[in-house]
Design a protein around this motif. Structure first.
Motif, PDB file in Angstrom:
ATOM      1  N   TYR A  40       0.826  -1.201   0.000  1.00 49.33           N
ATOM      2  CA  TYR A  40       0.000   0.000   0.000  1.00 49.33           C
ATOM      3  C   TYR A  40       0.870   1.265   0.000  1.00 49.33           C
ATOM      4  CZ  TYR A  40      -3.648  -3.305   1.397  1.00 49.33           C
ATOM      5  OH  TYR A  40      -4.504  -4.368   1.462  1.00 49.33           O
ATOM      6  N   ASP A  41       2.019   1.198   0.676  1.00 44.85           N
ATOM      7  CA  ASP A  41       3.006   2.283   0.691  1.00 44.85           C
ATOM      8  C   ASP A  41       2.361   3.629   0.989  1.00 44.85           C
ATOM      9  OD1 ASP A  41       5.501   3.406   0.531  1.00 44.85           O
ATOM     10  OD2 ASP A  41       5.395   3.753  -1.625  1.00 44.85           O
ATOM     11  N   ALA A  42       1.666   3.707   2.141  1.00 44.83           N
ATOM     12  CA  ALA A  42       0.981   4.938   2.533  1.00 44.83           C
ATOM     13  C   ALA A  42       1.608   5.488   3.808  1.00 44.83           C
ATOM     14  CB  ALA A  42      -0.501   4.669   2.748  1.00 44.83           C
ATOM     15  N   SER A  43       1.510   6.798   3.994  1.00 38.79           N
ATOM     16  CA  SER A  43       1.990   7.416   5.223  1.00 38.79           C
ATOM     17  C   SER A  43       1.109   8.622   5.545  1.00 38.79           C
ATOM     18  CB  SER A  43       3.452   7.844   5.104  1.00 38.79           C
ATOM     19  OG  SER A  43       3.597   8.842   4.121  1.00 38.79           O
ATOM     20  N   ARG A  44       0.987   8.902   6.836  1.00 43.00           N
ATOM     21  CA  ARG A  44       0.210  10.044   7.298  1.00 43.00           C
ATOM     22  C   ARG A  44       0.934  10.714   8.442  1.00 43.00           C
ATOM     23  NH1 ARG A  44      -1.722   9.307   3.219  1.00 43.00           N
ATOM     24  NH2 ARG A  44      -3.905   9.129   2.554  1.00 43.00           N
ATOM     25  N   ASP A  45       0.853  12.062   8.485  1.00 43.99           N
ATOM     26  CA  ASP A  45       1.484  12.849   9.534  1.00 43.99           C
ATOM     27  C   ASP A  45       0.436  13.453  10.455  1.00 43.99           C
ATOM     28  OD1 ASP A  45       4.440  12.958   8.746  1.00 43.99           O
ATOM     29  OD2 ASP A  45       3.449  13.542   6.887  1.00 43.99           O
ATOM     30  N   GLY A  46       0.829  13.667  11.703  1.00 37.68           N
ATOM     31  CA  GLY A  46      -0.064  14.291  12.657  1.00 37.68           C
ATOM     32  C   GLY A  46       0.696  14.749  13.886  1.00 37.68           C
ATOM     33  N   VAL A  47      -0.047  14.950  14.960  1.00 38.00           N
ATOM     34  CA  VAL A  47       0.518  15.409  16.229  1.00 38.00           C
ATOM     35  C   VAL A  47       0.249  14.355  17.291  1.00 38.00           C
ATOM     36  CG1 VAL A  47       0.409  17.168  18.033  1.00 38.00           C
ATOM     37  CG2 VAL A  47       0.180  17.824  15.627  1.00 38.00           C
ATOM     38  N   THR A  48       1.280  14.001  18.043  1.00 38.97           N
ATOM     39  CA  THR A  48       1.113  13.114  19.180  1.00 38.97           C
ATOM     40  C   THR A  48       1.163  13.930  20.462  1.00 38.97           C
ATOM     41  OG1 THR A  48       1.913  11.105  20.285  1.00 38.97           O
ATOM     42  CG2 THR A  48       3.582  12.579  19.367  1.00 38.97           C
ATOM     43  N   PHE A  49       0.434  13.482  21.491  1.00 43.53           N
ATOM     44  CA  PHE A  49       0.339  14.241  22.741  1.00 43.53           C
ATOM     45  C   PHE A  49       0.006  13.270  23.871  1.00 43.53           C
ATOM     46  CE2 PHE A  49      -3.492  14.294  20.201  1.00 43.53           C
ATOM     47  CZ  PHE A  49      -4.446  13.750  21.059  1.00 43.53           C
ATOM     48  N   GLY A  50       0.485  13.559  25.075  1.00 44.56           N
ATOM     49  CA  GLY A  50       0.181  12.678  26.190  1.00 44.56           C
ATOM     50  C   GLY A  50       1.079  12.919  27.381  1.00 44.56           C
ATOM     51  N   GLY A  51       1.290  11.849  28.168  1.00 39.20           N
ATOM     52  CA  GLY A  51       2.062  11.970  29.391  1.00 39.20           C
ATOM     53  C   GLY A  51       2.943  10.762  29.644  1.00 39.20           C
ATOM     54  N   ASN A  52       3.951  10.978  30.479  1.00 45.03           N
ATOM     55  CA  ASN A  52       4.946   9.961  30.779  1.00 45.03           C
ATOM     56  C   ASN A  52       5.268  10.019  32.270  1.00 45.03           C
ATOM     57  OD1 ASN A  52       7.846   9.141  31.315  1.00 45.03           O
ATOM     58  ND2 ASN A  52       7.774   8.579  29.157  1.00 45.03           N
ATOM     59  N   ILE A  53       5.429   8.843  32.896  1.00 40.21           N
ATOM     60  CA  ILE A  53       5.894   8.777  34.271  1.00 40.21           C
ATOM     61  C   ILE A  53       7.044   7.786  34.335  1.00 40.21           C
ATOM     62  CG2 ILE A  53       3.695   9.412  35.326  1.00 40.21           C
ATOM     63  CD1 ILE A  53       3.251   6.441  35.923  1.00 40.21           C
ATOM     64  N   GLY A  54       7.946   7.969  35.288  1.00 42.87           N
ATOM     65  CA  GLY A  54       9.076   7.051  35.372  1.00 42.87           C
ATOM     66  C   GLY A  54       9.850   7.205  36.656  1.00 42.87           C
ATOM     67  N   TYR A  55      10.885   6.389  36.776  1.00 48.57           N
ATOM     68  CA  TYR A  55      11.758   6.437  37.942  1.00 48.57           C
ATOM     69  C   TYR A  55      13.182   6.172  37.485  1.00 48.57           C
ATOM     70  CZ  TYR A  55      13.549   5.732  42.642  1.00 48.57           C
ATOM     71  OH  TYR A  55      14.240   5.857  43.812  1.00 48.57           O
ATOM     72  N   ASP A  56      14.133   6.995  37.954  1.00 53.67           N
ATOM     73  CA  ASP A  56      15.539   6.891  37.568  1.00 53.67           C
ATOM     74  C   ASP A  56      16.420   6.649  38.787  1.00 53.67           C
ATOM     75  OD1 ASP A  56      15.171   7.431  34.776  1.00 53.67           O
ATOM     76  OD2 ASP A  56      14.897   9.545  35.273  1.00 53.67           O
ATOM     77  N   VAL A  57      17.500   5.925  38.554  1.00 52.90           N
ATOM     78  CA  VAL A  57      18.534   5.708  39.560  1.00 52.90           C
ATOM     79  C   VAL A  57      19.861   6.141  38.956  1.00 52.90           C
ATOM     80  CG1 VAL A  57      19.770   4.007  40.955  1.00 52.90           C
ATOM     81  CG2 VAL A  57      17.292   3.783  40.613  1.00 52.90           C
ATOM     82  N   GLN A  58      20.597   6.982  39.672  1.00 49.40           N
ATOM     83  CA  GLN A  58      21.875   7.487  39.181  1.00 49.40           C
ATOM     84  C   GLN A  58      23.029   6.863  39.949  1.00 49.40           C
ATOM     85  OE1 GLN A  58      22.092  11.726  38.716  1.00 49.40           O
ATOM     86  NE2 GLN A  58      24.307  11.761  38.644  1.00 49.40           N
ATOM     87  N   ARG A  59      24.031   6.405  39.202  1.00 55.52           N
ATOM     88  CA  ARG A  59      25.270   5.896  39.782  1.00 55.52           C
ATOM     89  C   ARG A  59      26.435   6.615  39.096  1.00 55.52           C
ATOM     90  NH1 ARG A  59      22.243   4.620  42.978  1.00 55.52           N
ATOM     91  NH2 ARG A  59      21.741   2.567  43.845  1.00 55.52           N
ATOM     92  N   GLY A  60      26.998   7.582  39.780  1.00 54.93           N
ATOM     93  CA  GLY A  60      28.035   8.397  39.164  1.00 54.93           C
ATOM     94  C   GLY A  60      27.468   9.214  38.032  1.00 54.93           C
ATOM     95  N   SER A  61      28.021   9.069  36.845  1.00 58.28           N
ATOM     96  CA  SER A  61      27.532   9.802  35.675  1.00 58.28           C
ATOM     97  C   SER A  61      26.581   8.975  34.817  1.00 58.28           C
ATOM     98  CB  SER A  61      28.720  10.259  34.821  1.00 58.28           C
ATOM     99  OG  SER A  61      29.458   9.145  34.352  1.00 58.28           O
ATOM    100  N   THR A  62      26.180   7.807  35.310  1.00 60.71           N
ATOM    101  CA  THR A  62      25.280   6.915  34.577  1.00 60.71           C
ATOM    102  C   THR A  62      23.907   6.900  35.228  1.00 60.71           C
ATOM    103  OG1 THR A  62      27.149   5.498  33.968  1.00 60.71           O
ATOM    104  CG2 THR A  62      24.949   4.577  33.673  1.00 60.71           C
TER     105      THR A  62
END
Length: 202
Positions: A47-69
Motif C-alpha cells: 500500500y506504501d501509505a503514510s500520514r502525519d499528525g501530532v502526538t500528545f500525552g504523558g509519561n511517568i518514570g523512575y531513575d537511579v543514578q550511579r556516578g555519571s550513569t
C-alpha cells in the motif's frame, strides 16, 4: 598574606560550588511529564501509505543514578491526530476512516551526563498502538455502520536529551521509532516520532 586570603576564598568557593554541582547533576527519583510532537505512521507493505499528525500525552518514570550513569524505567500514554478518510471504497457513497488511537509504552532507558544539567539517553521497550476503523455505507442493502479497533503489539527504540531548567523542572527532546510487524490484513506499520516534553522530578 594576600596569597593566603585568595587561597582561602578559592577553598570556600569550591566548598560552596561542590554541593551545588552535585545538586544540579542529580537525575535520580520519580518524574512525570507532558509531551507533544510530530507523529508519522508509515505502511511498509504494497500500500506504501503514510500520514502525519501530532502526538500528545504523558509519561511517568523512575531513575537511579550511579556516578555519571542513569538507569530508568518509564511508562507512557499518548494519543494522535492522525486520521485518513476516503469514500466510494466498495459502494457508491460509502465512507472509510482509519484513525490512530491511544498508544501505550513501557520500557527502560540508559543515560550518561553530558554536563551538570544535561542527560543524554537511549531507550527501548514494548509498545501497543490502537487503530480505529469506521466504515459506513448508507446506500447498501442493508445499510452498514461498522467500527473495529485493532491493537498492535510492537517494539520501540529511541534517543534523546534531558535538560534541567531548575532543581525540579526539566525539558527534553526525543526521537523514537516503533515497529508493529506484518499484520494479517497485509499492512506493515511503523512509526516515527519527534517529541518535546516538560516535566517535574520529585
Amino acid at each position: 598574606m594576600r596569597i593566603k586570603i585568595i587561597a582561602a576564598a578559592l577553598v570556600a568557593s569550591s566548598a560552596i560550588a561542590a554541593p551545588a554541582f552535585a545538586q544540579d547533576s542529580n537525575f535520580s527519583g520519580s518524574h512525570a511529564e507532558a509531551i507533544v510532537g510530530w507523529d508519522r505512521v508509515n505502511d511498509k507493505s504494497s500500500y506504501d501509505a503514510s500520514r502525519d499528525g501530532v502526538t500528545f500525552g504523558g509519561n511517568i518514570g523512575y531513575d537511579v543514578q550511579r556516578g555519571s550513569t542513569v538507569f530508568g524505567v518509564e511508562g507512557e500514554v499518548t494519543g494522535s491526530s492522525i486520521s485518513d478518510r476516503t469514500s466510494n471504497v466498495i459502494n457508491q457513497g460509502d465512507r472509510l476512516r482509519v484513525k490512530a488511537g491511544r498508544d501505550l509504552y513501557v520500557g527502560g532507558r540508559l543515560g550518561f551526563l553530558a554536563g551538570p544539567r544535561t542527560l543524554i539517553y537511549a531507550k527501548a521497550g514494548y509498545t501497543n498502538a490502537q487503530f480505529i476503523t469506521d466504515y459506513t455505507s448508507p446506500n447498501s442493502t442493508p445499510a452498514l455502520d461498522l467500527r473495529s479497533r485493532d491493537n498492535l503489539d510492537g517494539w520501540r527504540l529511541g534517543a534523546g536529551a534531558e535538560f534541567k531548567l531548575t532543581d525540579k523542572v526539566f525539558a527534553k527532546a526525543e526521537y523514537r521509532y516503533s515497529n508493529y510487524g506484518s499484520q494479517s490484513n497485509g499492512v506493515d506499520p511503523e512509526r516515527h516520532q519527534i517529541v518535546t516534553g516538560v516535566g517535574v522530578r520529585f
